[in-house]
Design a protein around this motif. Sequence first.
Motif, PDB file in Angstrom:
ATOM      1  N   LYS A 158       0.932  -1.286   0.114  1.00  0.00           N
ATOM      2  CA  LYS A 158       0.162  -0.026   0.128  1.00  0.00           C
ATOM      3  C   LYS A 158       0.795   1.238  -0.035  1.00  0.00           C
ATOM      4  O   LYS A 158       0.554   2.332  -0.750  1.00  0.00           O
ATOM      5  CB  LYS A 158      -1.050   0.028   1.330  1.00  0.00           C
ATOM      6  CG  LYS A 158      -1.815   1.266   1.347  1.00  0.00           C
ATOM      7  CD  LYS A 158      -2.786   0.944   2.683  1.00  0.00           C
ATOM      8  CE  LYS A 158      -3.778   2.043   2.936  1.00  0.00           C
ATOM      9  NZ  LYS A 158      -4.620   1.842   3.869  1.00  0.00           N
ATOM     10  N   TRP A 159       2.021   1.214   0.759  1.00  0.00           N
ATOM     11  CA  TRP A 159       2.696   2.713   0.923  1.00  0.00           C
ATOM     12  C   TRP A 159       3.785   2.411  -0.033  1.00  0.00           C
ATOM     13  O   TRP A 159       4.436   3.603  -0.442  1.00  0.00           O
ATOM     14  CB  TRP A 159       3.466   2.689   2.237  1.00  0.00           C
ATOM     15  CG  TRP A 159       2.482   2.800   3.348  1.00  0.00           C
ATOM     16  CD1 TRP A 159       1.586   1.991   4.007  1.00  0.00           C
ATOM     17  CD2 TRP A 159       2.168   4.041   4.064  1.00  0.00           C
ATOM     18  NE1 TRP A 159       0.736   2.720   4.902  1.00  0.00           N
ATOM     19  CE2 TRP A 159       1.217   3.768   4.882  1.00  0.00           C
ATOM     20  CE3 TRP A 159       2.719   5.411   3.803  1.00  0.00           C
ATOM     21  CZ2 TRP A 159       0.589   5.219   5.713  1.00  0.00           C
ATOM     22  CZ3 TRP A 159       2.360   6.459   4.685  1.00  0.00           C
ATOM     23  CH2 TRP A 159       1.063   6.269   5.571  1.00  0.00           C
ATOM     24  N   PHE A 160       4.220   1.329  -0.639  1.00  0.00           N
ATOM     25  CA  PHE A 160       5.613   1.338  -1.431  1.00  0.00           C
ATOM     26  C   PHE A 160       5.429   0.834  -2.857  1.00  0.00           C
ATOM     27  O   PHE A 160       6.496   0.772  -3.310  1.00  0.00           O
ATOM     28  CB  PHE A 160       6.589   0.486  -0.621  1.00  0.00           C
ATOM     29  CG  PHE A 160       6.942   1.058   0.545  1.00  0.00           C
ATOM     30  CD1 PHE A 160       8.297   1.973   0.679  1.00  0.00           C
ATOM     31  CD2 PHE A 160       6.509   1.024   1.820  1.00  0.00           C
ATOM     32  CE1 PHE A 160       8.814   2.522   1.797  1.00  0.00           C
ATOM     33  CE2 PHE A 160       7.129   1.365   2.931  1.00  0.00           C
ATOM     34  CZ  PHE A 160       8.358   2.109   3.140  1.00  0.00           C
ATOM     35  N   LYS A 161       4.445   0.655  -3.137  1.00  0.00           N
ATOM     36  CA  LYS A 161       4.109  -0.043  -4.814  1.00  0.00           C
ATOM     37  C   LYS A 161       4.754   1.103  -5.595  1.00  0.00           C
ATOM     38  O   LYS A 161       4.433   2.218  -5.692  1.00  0.00           O
ATOM     39  CB  LYS A 161       2.806  -0.443  -4.892  1.00  0.00           C
ATOM     40  CG  LYS A 161       2.627  -1.197  -6.202  1.00  0.00           C
ATOM     41  CD  LYS A 161       1.535  -1.954  -6.344  1.00  0.00           C
ATOM     42  CE  LYS A 161       1.552  -2.876  -7.755  1.00  0.00           C
ATOM     43  NZ  LYS A 161       0.215  -3.586  -7.966  1.00  0.00           N
ATOM     44  N   GLY A 162       5.480   0.595  -6.429  1.00  0.00           N
ATOM     45  CA  GLY A 162       6.133   1.413  -7.630  1.00  0.00           C
ATOM     46  C   GLY A 162       7.212   2.226  -7.170  1.00  0.00           C
ATOM     47  O   GLY A 162       7.905   3.142  -7.730  1.00  0.00           O
ATOM     48  N   LYS A 163       7.428   2.216  -5.621  1.00  0.00           N
ATOM     49  CA  LYS A 163       8.779   2.744  -4.990  1.00  0.00           C
ATOM     50  C   LYS A 163       9.781   1.768  -4.698  1.00  0.00           C
ATOM     51  O   LYS A 163      10.084   0.997  -5.406  1.00  0.00           O
ATOM     52  CB  LYS A 163       8.137   3.557  -3.983  1.00  0.00           C
ATOM     53  CG  LYS A 163       7.153   4.515  -4.356  1.00  0.00           C
ATOM     54  CD  LYS A 163       6.587   5.580  -3.014  1.00  0.00           C
ATOM     55  CE  LYS A 163       5.624   6.647  -3.850  1.00  0.00           C
ATOM     56  NZ  LYS A 163       4.048   6.032  -3.770  1.00  0.00           N
ATOM     57  N   GLU A 164      10.063   1.904  -3.348  1.00  0.00           N
ATOM     58  CA  GLU A 164      11.185   1.162  -2.803  1.00  0.00           C
ATOM     59  C   GLU A 164      10.464  -0.230  -2.160  1.00  0.00           C
ATOM     60  O   GLU A 164      10.843  -0.583  -1.117  1.00  0.00           O
ATOM     61  CB  GLU A 164      11.925   1.642  -2.037  1.00  0.00           C
ATOM     62  CG  GLU A 164      12.579   3.072  -2.089  1.00  0.00           C
ATOM     63  CD  GLU A 164      11.536   4.223  -1.521  1.00  0.00           C
ATOM     64  OE1 GLU A 164      10.409   3.865  -1.250  1.00  0.00           O
ATOM     65  OE2 GLU A 164      11.781   5.345  -1.808  1.00  0.00           O
ATOM     66  N   MET A 165       9.652  -0.885  -3.165  1.00  0.00           N
ATOM     67  CA  MET A 165       8.889  -1.896  -2.392  1.00  0.00           C
ATOM     68  C   MET A 165       9.635  -2.990  -1.997  1.00  0.00           C
ATOM     69  O   MET A 165       9.543  -3.480  -0.743  1.00  0.00           O
ATOM     70  CB  MET A 165       7.694  -2.551  -3.271  1.00  0.00           C
ATOM     71  CG  MET A 165       6.595  -3.393  -2.759  1.00  0.00           C
ATOM     72  SD  MET A 165       5.474  -3.909  -3.582  1.00  0.00           S
ATOM     73  CE  MET A 165       6.186  -4.823  -5.128  1.00  0.00           C
ATOM     74  N   ALA A 166      10.702  -3.635  -2.513  1.00  0.00           N
ATOM     75  CA  ALA A 166      11.370  -4.874  -2.317  1.00  0.00           C
ATOM     76  C   ALA A 166      12.414  -4.475  -1.267  1.00  0.00           C
ATOM     77  O   ALA A 166      12.696  -5.182  -0.244  1.00  0.00           O
ATOM     78  CB  ALA A 166      12.265  -5.536  -3.400  1.00  0.00           C
ATOM     79  N   MET A 167      12.846  -3.280  -1.337  1.00  0.00           N
ATOM     80  CA  MET A 167      13.900  -2.848  -0.116  1.00  0.00           C
ATOM     81  C   MET A 167      12.840  -2.869   1.177  1.00  0.00           C
ATOM     82  O   MET A 167      13.393  -3.248   2.125  1.00  0.00           O
ATOM     83  CB  MET A 167      14.447  -1.511  -0.472  1.00  0.00           C
ATOM     84  CG  MET A 167      15.329  -1.292   0.539  1.00  0.00           C
ATOM     85  SD  MET A 167      16.603   0.318  -0.117  1.00  0.00           S
ATOM     86  CE  MET A 167      15.639   1.496   0.499  1.00  0.00           C
ATOM     87  N   ALA A 168      11.812  -2.068   1.132  1.00  0.00           N
ATOM     88  CA  ALA A 168      10.978  -2.086   2.219  1.00  0.00           C
ATOM     89  C   ALA A 168      10.650  -3.446   2.878  1.00  0.00           C
ATOM     90  O   ALA A 168      10.655  -3.497   4.153  1.00  0.00           O
ATOM     91  CB  ALA A 168       9.871  -1.385   1.920  1.00  0.00           C
ATOM     92  N   MET A 169      10.206  -4.176   2.011  1.00  0.00           N
ATOM     93  CA  MET A 169       9.907  -5.561   2.403  1.00  0.00           C
ATOM     94  C   MET A 169      10.981  -6.119   3.227  1.00  0.00           C
ATOM     95  O   MET A 169      11.001  -6.884   4.362  1.00  0.00           O
ATOM     96  CB  MET A 169       9.316  -6.626   1.416  1.00  0.00           C
ATOM     97  CG  MET A 169       7.962  -6.134   1.253  1.00  0.00           C
ATOM     98  SD  MET A 169       7.235  -7.523  -0.150  1.00  0.00           S
ATOM     99  CE  MET A 169       5.640  -6.717  -0.373  1.00  0.00           C
ATOM    100  N   GLY A 170      12.451  -6.003   2.454  1.00  0.00           N
ATOM    101  CA  GLY A 170      13.754  -6.604   3.006  1.00  0.00           C
ATOM    102  C   GLY A 170      13.928  -6.202   4.441  1.00  0.00           C
ATOM    103  O   GLY A 170      14.388  -6.671   5.193  1.00  0.00           O
ATOM    104  N   LEU A 171      13.716  -4.636   4.368  1.00  0.00           N
ATOM    105  CA  LEU A 171      13.910  -4.142   5.874  1.00  0.00           C
ATOM    106  C   LEU A 171      13.058  -4.558   6.611  1.00  0.00           C
ATOM    107  O   LEU A 171      13.362  -4.787   8.196  1.00  0.00           O
ATOM    108  CB  LEU A 171      13.820  -2.604   5.691  1.00  0.00           C
ATOM    109  CG  LEU A 171      14.992  -1.785   4.984  1.00  0.00           C
ATOM    110  CD1 LEU A 171      14.638  -0.511   4.522  1.00  0.00           C
ATOM    111  CD2 LEU A 171      16.003  -2.011   5.983  1.00  0.00           C
ATOM    112  N   GLU A 172      11.787  -5.005   6.566  1.00  0.00           N
ATOM    113  CA  GLU A 172      10.893  -5.154   7.458  1.00  0.00           C
ATOM    114  C   GLU A 172      11.246  -6.853   7.939  1.00  0.00           C
ATOM    115  O   GLU A 172      11.361  -7.170   9.093  1.00  0.00           O
ATOM    116  CB  GLU A 172       9.361  -5.346   6.833  1.00  0.00           C
ATOM    117  CG  GLU A 172       8.351  -5.845   7.795  1.00  0.00           C
ATOM    118  CD  GLU A 172       8.136  -7.303   7.693  1.00  0.00           C
ATOM    119  OE1 GLU A 172       8.043  -8.204   8.622  1.00  0.00           O
ATOM    120  OE2 GLU A 172       7.965  -7.884   6.227  1.00  0.00           O
ATOM    121  N   MET A 173      11.754  -7.574   6.913  1.00  0.00           N
ATOM    122  CA  MET A 173      12.158  -8.979   7.317  1.00  0.00           C
ATOM    123  C   MET A 173      13.457  -8.985   8.031  1.00  0.00           C
ATOM    124  O   MET A 173      13.663  -9.778   9.072  1.00  0.00           O
ATOM    125  CB  MET A 173      12.418  -9.934   6.039  1.00  0.00           C
ATOM    126  CG  MET A 173      10.938 -10.349   5.482  1.00  0.00           C
ATOM    127  SD  MET A 173      11.240 -11.279   4.020  1.00  0.00           S
ATOM    128  CE  MET A 173      11.313 -10.046   2.619  1.00  0.00           C
TER     129      MET A 173
END
Length: 466
Positions: A158-173
């Motif tokens: 919701k917040w990161f699509k089209g932006k830093e999505m994989a990096m954000a998911m990586g940071l969350e993990m």
Amino acid sequence: MTEKIQHALSESKTARWIALILISSTMFFAYFFVDVLAPLQELLEKSPTFWKPEVFGMIGGGEFVLNVVAGMLIISGIILDKMGIRFTLITAGLTMVLGASLKYYALTEGFTQTALASFLGSFISGIPASAKLAMAGFAIFGVGVEMAGITVSKTIVKWFKGKEMAMAMGLEMAVARLGVFAVFQLSPVFAEMGGPSKSVLMGLIFLCIGFMTFFIYTFMDRKLDKQLGEAAQLEPEDEFHLSDLGKIFTNPGFLTIAGLCVLFYSAIFPFQKFATNMLSSKLDISLKEASAYFSYFPIGAGLLTPFIGWFLDKKGKGASVMLYGAMLLVVSHLIFALVPAESFNTAIALITIVILGVAFSLVPASMWPSVPKIVEARYLGSAYGCIFWIQNIGLMLVPMLIGWSLSASNPGVSEQIAAGVEGAKYNYMVPELIFAGFGVLAIGLSIVLRVVDRKKGYGLELPNKK
Ligand SMILES: NCCCC[C@H](NC(=O)[C@@H](N)CCCCN)C(=O)O
């Protein structure tokens, strides 16, 4: 409408990252609780709990029982798509706290004196009453933690699509893995202060803090939805329908990723539960030392994951990265299985942990941001729920399989450990070969995924950032 989107909170980098910090913090505490007993296997085999490896494995798998058997994960996905992120985060947080409280209670002295303990001890005598109640609590906690997992993924999209999505998911993990690092460091220390129940109590307190960070995030979520106003309102044809589940389960990309997911994670999370004991046996070191070594596995993987995410956002190659991760998984488990104890030393152990850690960052970093590429946004929550459900079947059964294979390939060892025989230890070759087998199958599915991606044009090899 375009103007509203341009001024939305999610367009502010600071707001996006604050939202990420809040939801990731909860996952830190949640992952801490998941493995709170993992470094304490040997302690739990002794008085007063007397949990054998099979029982220990069963409790590990218990986290997934309700999710799998009662289909709670599929229901969680539907709840997420129908009721929205805020409702699901709060529900997930409360469920985790409730389940964790039960697990704590099962390990307290007070419980052993109760009628409930006598009742639970009156059937299936091989499984102590404390284990039965702990498993029930862990199953409830499992519903909450997995519901939280899918909701956090949808929130990041919701917040990161089209932006830093994989990096954000990586940071969350990465933050979640820090929780695993912390638990392998701290759980044995807490247990030294007051036994396994002390460790579980600390985990429960941490979870309450995690509930608060979820709660604070809901205010940001409300604000974002308000700002988007009608722009966030879905058209009737954009709403989730139950029939969408059929679309999910007939989507070849979904089925391949789900298969890869269950195989890959079956060789990681169940391994994590036995790793301390395996290292301690193979290196002939104390459990505390082994736990401290192994704590670098999740943290190393966690630290690398955002960088892989950053690469995937910029350059793509998601499907290929999953294949490389599966290959490294096989290499590491084969080393653990086949290098004999006499030649196995700390250096080999650490190198193998690093190889496994790299695998554990490559696959998750590329897998989870691939899901929004293969399904429509309106049923993304359900798609995550369904993948988790399939994965949870493996996570529920594999610890039991490993516990059983460990006992079967080491006849009499469990009895020696319970009797306190000096030097009694397990040989982990058979369980490790089983883990390597999952990795081999995962390599096969990664190759299939690349073919399916080319045929269907999902764009798994393309960058995430527009
Ligand atoms: N929110 C990020 C996507 C999931 C990350 C993934 N977790 C899972 O797959 C969970 N279903 C299983 C967690 C098992 C421990 N409870 C991960 O890589 O951690």
